[in-house]
Design an enzyme around this catalytic site. Structure first.
Site, PDB file in Angstrom:
ATOM      1  N   ILE A 160      -2.954  -7.318   9.550  1.00 35.95           N
ATOM      2  CA  ILE A 160      -2.359  -6.141   8.924  1.00 35.95           C
ATOM      3  C   ILE A 160      -3.236  -5.842   7.717  1.00 35.95           C
ATOM      4  O   ILE A 160      -3.218  -6.574   6.736  1.00 35.95           O
ATOM      5  CB  ILE A 160      -0.898  -6.388   8.507  1.00 35.95           C
ATOM      6  CG1 ILE A 160      -0.038  -6.726   9.727  1.00 35.95           C
ATOM      7  CG2 ILE A 160      -0.335  -5.165   7.787  1.00 35.95           C
ATOM      8  CD1 ILE A 160       1.407  -7.064   9.397  1.00 35.95           C
ATOM      9  N   LYS A 210       3.229 -12.367   7.783  1.00 34.84           N
ATOM     10  CA  LYS A 210       1.998 -11.763   7.288  1.00 34.84           C
ATOM     11  C   LYS A 210       1.469 -12.650   6.175  1.00 34.84           C
ATOM     12  O   LYS A 210       2.157 -12.908   5.182  1.00 34.84           O
ATOM     13  CB  LYS A 210       2.231 -10.349   6.758  1.00 34.84           C
ATOM     14  CG  LYS A 210       0.951  -9.704   6.217  1.00 34.84           C
ATOM     15  CD  LYS A 210       1.197  -8.347   5.575  1.00 34.84           C
ATOM     16  CE  LYS A 210      -0.110  -7.770   5.027  1.00 34.84           C
ATOM     17  NZ  LYS A 210       0.097  -6.513   4.259  1.00 34.84           N
ATOM     18  N   ASN A 262       0.818  -1.211   0.000  1.00 37.88           N
ATOM     19  CA  ASN A 262       0.000   0.000   0.000  1.00 37.88           C
ATOM     20  C   ASN A 262       0.850   1.259   0.000  1.00 37.88           C
ATOM     21  O   ASN A 262       0.424   2.300  -0.495  1.00 37.88           O
ATOM     22  CB  ASN A 262      -0.926   0.015   1.216  1.00 37.88           C
ATOM     23  CG  ASN A 262      -2.250  -0.660   0.945  1.00 37.88           C
ATOM     24  OD1 ASN A 262      -3.073  -0.164   0.193  1.00 37.88           O
ATOM     25  ND2 ASN A 262      -2.444  -1.818   1.547  1.00 37.88           N
ATOM     26  N   TYR A 292       6.737 -11.924   4.639  1.00 38.57           N
ATOM     27  CA  TYR A 292       5.548 -11.379   3.979  1.00 38.57           C
ATOM     28  C   TYR A 292       5.161 -12.311   2.841  1.00 38.57           C
ATOM     29  O   TYR A 292       5.813 -12.339   1.798  1.00 38.57           O
ATOM     30  CB  TYR A 292       5.873  -9.977   3.474  1.00 38.57           C
ATOM     31  CG  TYR A 292       4.749  -9.192   2.827  1.00 38.57           C
ATOM     32  CD1 TYR A 292       3.436  -9.646   2.783  1.00 38.57           C
ATOM     33  CD2 TYR A 292       5.013  -7.944   2.251  1.00 38.57           C
ATOM     34  CE1 TYR A 292       2.430  -8.902   2.193  1.00 38.57           C
ATOM     35  CE2 TYR A 292       4.021  -7.187   1.662  1.00 38.57           C
ATOM     36  CZ  TYR A 292       2.730  -7.674   1.625  1.00 38.57           C
ATOM     37  OH  TYR A 292       1.738  -6.930   1.032  1.00 38.57           O
TER      38      TYR A 292
END
Length: 335
Positions: free
Chosen positions: A235, A184, A54, A150
């Site tokens: 998240i 994540k 993002n 991630y």
């Protein structure tokens, strides 16, 4: 290898990967808007993640990356949030450059690093698990910051890692490294997260590791079921728009699961219904749509514009957001 030293503990909870606001006329980083968003999220008790997907990290220069971290730390410290850690994205195409970016992130004020696998050469390494494991182990060995893995395979939101998708066995292996503190899961696999949790929340694992391992789904539309399946929080990019609502969902769900209170569990389910609607709207809207929603429904100029070539919100996206965020925004504004 002993774990990297930490100054601010990472905790369970809801975290937001901030957008990086760019000025409409120049596409330069709008640091004032960034600081405003940091303080807004911290006041809502949402954790801070910068330079992720993002945050358009791939669109930033090294100087801008460091500038975003410094501005974030300054905003937190000057507004009474000195205890809140910064989780910063530092993953890039090679282990060597990822390590360099992680060192620079530490120097700029980051407390933790979140690292995505190198997606550019996914055609060569995407299914070569030994090469991917070598990448992460090399980074984990050299990183001055604790590292969160991630996992972001191809989906409707984006293909940030070009389809690379780690299974629970792969993550469990990396979780044994003392410098790996979490994962994540933007693959949205609750079962994968639960298998990792079974391992990392066991008494034997805790005896080997001095700090907890955090399992963070990458979406808030599965927060309640993920918490039931031993997740640590989430998240979520939707936190850019409705942070108080998502924190309320997290708090209600955790309380309900701790006490077994049926009324609280029903309240959490109703909040999850609302968040699921909003989360899906933000996922479909993408980064340009998220920034539009922030500027239109939260505060003008807060989101800014995406950097070229990412598209701005189309008329269809704007119409979809007006409908998809209606209930969520109404609840957010009531808190």
């Amino acid at each position: 290898m002993s774990p990297s030293a930490i100054s601010r503990p990472f905790t369970d909870g809801a975290y937001c990967p901030l957008v990086t606001p760019f000025k409409p006329d120049t596409e330069e980083v709008d640091y004032d808007a960034l600081r405003s968003q940091v303080v807004r999220l911290a006041n809502a008790r949402m954790g801070i993640v910068v330079l992720g997907t993002n945050g358009e990290a791939s669109h930033l220069s090294d100087t801008e990356r460091a500038g975003v971290i410094r501005a974030t730390r300054q905003a937190l410290d000057s507004n009474g949030h000195t205890h809140i850690p910064i989780l910063a994205g530092t993953g890039t195409g090679s282990a060597k450059e990822t390590i360099r970016l992680t060192i620079e992130a530490r120097d700029a004020g980051a407390d933790y690093a979140i690292i995505i696998p190198p997606g550019y050469f996914s055609f060569a390494v995407g299914r070569d698990l030994p090469s991917l494991k070598k990448f992460f182990l090399q980074v984990l060995d050299a990183s001055p910051l604790p590292v969160m893995i991630y996992n972001f395979p191809l989906n409707i939101a984006s293909g940030a890692a070009s389809g690379i998708d780690f299974d629970s066995d792969f993550v469990i292996d990396l979780a044994e490294h003392q410098n790996c503190f979490g994962v994540k899961l933007t693959c949205a696999s609750i079962g994968k997260g639960q298998r990792i949790a079974i391992h990392t929340q066991s008494a034997a694992y805790k005896e080997r590791h001095p700090r907890p391992f955090f399992i963070m789904p990458g979406y808030s539309d599965i927060l309640l079921p993920a918490l039931i399946a031993r997740a640590s929080g989430c998240i979520t990019g939707t936190g850019n728009v409705i942070p108080k609502t998502i924190v309320k969902l997290y708090d209600t769900a955790v309380s309900a699961l701790a006490t077994g209170n049926a009324e609280q569990l029903e309240a959490a389910r109703e909040l999850q219904d609302l968040v699921a609607e909003a989360d899906w709207a933000i996922v479909k809207a993408g980064i340009g749509g998220t920034k539009y929603a922030m500027d239109t429904y939260v505060q003008e100029g807060l989101g800014g514009v995406p950097r070229t070539p990412l598209p701005h919100a189309s008329p269809a996206i704007k119409t979809m957001l007006a409908s998809g965020l209606k209930r969520g925004l109404a609840y957010e504004n009531s808190l």
